[in-house]
Design a protein around this motif. Structure first.
Motif, PDB file in Angstrom:
ATOM      1  N   SER A  92     -23.599 -10.218 -14.526  1.00 55.79           N
ATOM      2  CA  SER A  92     -23.525  -8.801 -14.162  1.00 55.79           C
ATOM      3  C   SER A  92     -22.073  -8.344 -14.092  1.00 55.79           C
ATOM      4  O   SER A  92     -21.726  -7.258 -14.566  1.00 55.79           O
ATOM      5  CB  SER A  92     -24.224  -8.558 -12.822  1.00 55.79           C
ATOM      6  OG  SER A  92     -25.604  -8.819 -12.922  1.00 55.79           O
ATOM      7  N   SER A  95     -20.628  -7.916 -17.667  1.00 52.06           N
ATOM      8  CA  SER A  95     -21.247  -6.916 -18.529  1.00 52.06           C
ATOM      9  C   SER A  95     -20.224  -5.870 -18.969  1.00 52.06           C
ATOM     10  O   SER A  95     -19.478  -5.324 -18.154  1.00 52.06           O
ATOM     11  CB  SER A  95     -22.395  -6.232 -17.773  1.00 52.06           C
ATOM     12  OG  SER A  95     -22.948  -5.184 -18.546  1.00 52.06           O
ATOM     13  N   LEU A 129     -29.766  -5.568 -15.901  1.00 48.58           N
ATOM     14  CA  LEU A 129     -30.204  -6.637 -15.009  1.00 48.58           C
ATOM     15  C   LEU A 129     -31.447  -7.331 -15.575  1.00 48.58           C
ATOM     16  O   LEU A 129     -31.587  -8.556 -15.474  1.00 48.58           O
ATOM     17  CB  LEU A 129     -30.486  -6.090 -13.605  1.00 48.58           C
ATOM     18  CG  LEU A 129     -30.872  -7.114 -12.557  1.00 48.58           C
ATOM     19  CD1 LEU A 129     -29.811  -8.206 -12.425  1.00 48.58           C
ATOM     20  CD2 LEU A 129     -31.102  -6.436 -11.217  1.00 48.58           C
ATOM     21  N   ILE A 132     -30.246  -9.705 -18.331  1.00 49.60           N
ATOM     22  CA  ILE A 132     -29.592 -10.855 -17.709  1.00 49.60           C
ATOM     23  C   ILE A 132     -30.626 -11.800 -17.122  1.00 49.60           C
ATOM     24  O   ILE A 132     -30.565 -13.017 -17.329  1.00 49.60           O
ATOM     25  CB  ILE A 132     -28.587 -10.389 -16.633  1.00 49.60           C
ATOM     26  CG1 ILE A 132     -27.409  -9.672 -17.295  1.00 49.60           C
ATOM     27  CG2 ILE A 132     -28.118 -11.560 -15.770  1.00 49.60           C
ATOM     28  CD1 ILE A 132     -26.492  -8.941 -16.318  1.00 49.60           C
TER      29      ILE A 132
END
Length: 189
Positions: A92, A95, A129, A132
């Motif tokens: 995260s 990113s 998210l 991921i």
């Protein structure tokens, strides 16, 4: 000549096997704690040298390869996540950002040493998210600096990889290793 890889990493073992030289593996048993204020490339260099030296002391007749990799985001080192939550957190944070990976290698026998350092820049695409989570659940990259495996599904997380040696990102820069081995007298293609 006897060759030892000072590592318990299956990734490094698989990479070194590509050079088609007989080698052994031994655990270097080195404390990998970062020194406060130490730059990530220096940490990688120090740990690669420490790993090679630790095994070379135990096996003085052998050439020993030590390697270490440190990921860097905003000047701070990113370690291996160890679990799902930390992996999701790392990905995260990365990113839509660029992360630099310093991969160092030392080849040593007795007091003779050769060193190399590879720098790879990984540009992550914007990641949701959900993306991921799907990736982490599929590949479980908990033992990888940066929480991904570029040789696997992790490649789908990137916009680009900028490197002189694509094997460096996996953990052992084979172009540099081959050069160091030739300096030490090993016959490679």
């Amino acid at each position: 000549m006897r060759l030892i890889l000072a590592s318990t990493s299956p990734y490094r073992r698989e990479l070194l096997a590509r050079l088609d030289l007989p080698f052994e593996t031994l655990s270097p048993q080195v404390d990998e704690t970062a020194i406060p204020g130490e730059a990530p490339p220096e940490t990688a260099r120090r740990l690669a040298a420490a790993k090679a030296a630790a095994v070379a002391r135990r096996e003085p007749d052998a050439w020993v390869i030590g390697s270490d990799q440190v990921a860097e985001l905003d000047g701070a080192a990113l370690g291996k996540p160890g679990g799902r939550e930390a992996a999701v957190g790392q990905l995260s944070a990365m990113s839509a950002r660029a992360v630099r990976f310093a991969t160092a290698v030392t080849l040593q026998r007795d007091e003779e040493r050769f060193h190399a350092l590879d720098s790879t820049l990984v540009r992550f695409r914007p990641l949701s998210l959900e993306e991921i989570s799907r990736y982490v659940d599929a590949e479980k990259p908990f033992d990888c600096a940066g929480s991904f495996k570029s040789e696997g599904l992790g490649i789908a997380l990137f916009d680009a990889i900028e490197s002189r040696d694509p094997t460096a990102l996996i953990g052992l820069p084979l172009i540099a290793v081959a050069g160091l081995l030739r300096k030490a007298g090993f016959a490679l293609p």
